[in-house]
Design a protein around this motif. Structure first.
Motif, PDB file in Angstrom:
ATOM      1  N   PRO A 292     -41.196 -34.258  41.826  1.00 41.78           N
ATOM      2  CA  PRO A 292     -40.027 -35.120  42.091  1.00 41.78           C
ATOM      3  C   PRO A 292     -38.686 -34.399  41.919  1.00 41.78           C
ATOM      4  O   PRO A 292     -37.747 -34.644  42.688  1.00 41.78           O
ATOM      5  N   ALA A 293     -38.592 -33.494  40.958  1.00 38.95           N
ATOM      6  CA  ALA A 293     -37.332 -32.764  40.744  1.00 38.95           C
ATOM      7  C   ALA A 293     -37.001 -31.898  41.954  1.00 38.95           C
ATOM      8  O   ALA A 293     -35.833 -31.797  42.351  1.00 38.95           O
ATOM      9  N   ARG A 294     -38.006 -31.284  42.552  1.00 39.46           N
ATOM     10  CA  ARG A 294     -37.749 -30.431  43.716  1.00 39.46           C
ATOM     11  C   ARG A 294     -37.306 -31.259  44.912  1.00 39.46           C
ATOM     12  O   ARG A 294     -36.443 -30.829  45.683  1.00 39.46           O
ATOM     13  N   ILE A 295     -37.876 -32.442  45.068  1.00 40.88           N
ATOM     14  CA  ILE A 295     -37.435 -33.319  46.157  1.00 40.88           C
ATOM     15  C   ILE A 295     -35.975 -33.702  45.939  1.00 40.88           C
ATOM     16  O   ILE A 295     -35.162 -33.671  46.870  1.00 40.88           O
ATOM     17  N   LYS A 296     -35.607 -34.045  44.717  1.00 40.26           N
ATOM     18  CA  LYS A 296     -34.217 -34.419  44.414  1.00 40.26           C
ATOM     19  C   LYS A 296     -33.272 -33.253  44.651  1.00 40.26           C
ATOM     20  O   LYS A 296     -32.200 -33.425  45.233  1.00 40.26           O
ATOM     21  N   ILE A 297     -33.660 -32.074  44.208  1.00 41.37           N
ATOM     22  CA  ILE A 297     -32.830 -30.875  44.401  1.00 41.37           C
ATOM     23  C   ILE A 297     -32.683 -30.579  45.889  1.00 41.37           C
ATOM     24  O   ILE A 297     -31.572 -30.318  46.374  1.00 41.37           O
TER      25      ILE A 297
ATOM     26  N   LEU B  75     -26.005 -27.210  40.699  1.00 43.83           N
ATOM     27  CA  LEU B  75     -27.240 -27.955  40.458  1.00 43.83           C
ATOM     28  C   LEU B  75     -27.387 -28.337  38.987  1.00 43.83           C
ATOM     29  O   LEU B  75     -27.782 -29.453  38.665  1.00 43.83           O
ATOM     30  N   VAL B  76     -27.032 -27.416  38.100  1.00 40.29           N
ATOM     31  CA  VAL B  76     -27.107 -27.699  36.660  1.00 40.29           C
ATOM     32  C   VAL B  76     -26.131 -28.805  36.286  1.00 40.29           C
ATOM     33  O   VAL B  76     -26.449 -29.683  35.475  1.00 40.29           O
TER      34      VAL B  76
ATOM     35  N   SER C 112     -33.700 -23.002  38.317  1.00 41.97           N
ATOM     36  CA  SER C 112     -34.044 -21.746  38.990  1.00 41.97           C
ATOM     37  C   SER C 112     -35.500 -21.716  39.423  1.00 41.97           C
ATOM     38  O   SER C 112     -35.816 -21.253  40.524  1.00 41.97           O
ATOM     39  N   GLN C 113     -36.401 -22.210  38.576  1.00 40.00           N
ATOM     40  CA  GLN C 113     -37.821 -22.234  38.926  1.00 40.00           C
ATOM     41  C   GLN C 113     -38.076 -23.147  40.115  1.00 40.00           C
ATOM     42  O   GLN C 113     -38.827 -22.798  41.028  1.00 40.00           O
ATOM     43  N   HIS C 114     -37.452 -24.319  40.113  1.00 41.94           N
ATOM     44  CA  HIS C 114     -37.637 -25.252  41.220  1.00 41.94           C
ATOM     45  C   HIS C 114     -37.046 -24.702  42.517  1.00 41.94           C
ATOM     46  O   HIS C 114     -37.663 -24.802  43.584  1.00 41.94           O
TER      47      HIS C 114
END
Length: 108
Positions: A28-33, A52-53, A64-66
């Protein structure tokens, strides 16, 4: 017979694309990003890790990982300017994914 092999290879590439992009969007975090970067890009805004932060409640390392996972899948492009790296959505990859998923839906 050769025509069948070429069709199978095309389908295999599309299946691999679906798997790769689906894996990148599985969190979900990657979709939001991804959606945030896409929205900012549409307004012609540059987006870097700092942005982003500030926008999300994740650490810089997590962001960074996402972002790396999205970029490795081909969904994001990185452009380095001075000491910052800016992220841009690669709409071509997204469109290929959407087209492949539509074809996959109709496969027999």
């Amino acid at each position: 017979m050769r025509l069948r092999k070429e069709i199978d290879e095309i389908q295999e590439k599309e299946i691999l694309l679906i798997a790769q992009i689906s894996d990148a969007l599985a969190h979900p975090a990657r979709i939001k990003i991804f959606r945030y970067i896409m929205a900012e890009n549409r307004q012609f805004h540059k987006v870097c890790n700092k942005d982003l932060v500030e926008h999300f409640e994740y650490s810089q390392a997590t962001i960074s990982q996402h972002v790396k996972k999205l970029a490795d899948a081909g969904l994001l492009e990185k452009k380095k300017e001075d000491r910052f790296t800016y992220y841009y959505v690669h709409l071509g990859t997204l469109n290929e994914y959407l087209t492949a998923t539509k074809k996959f839906q109709n496969m027999e």
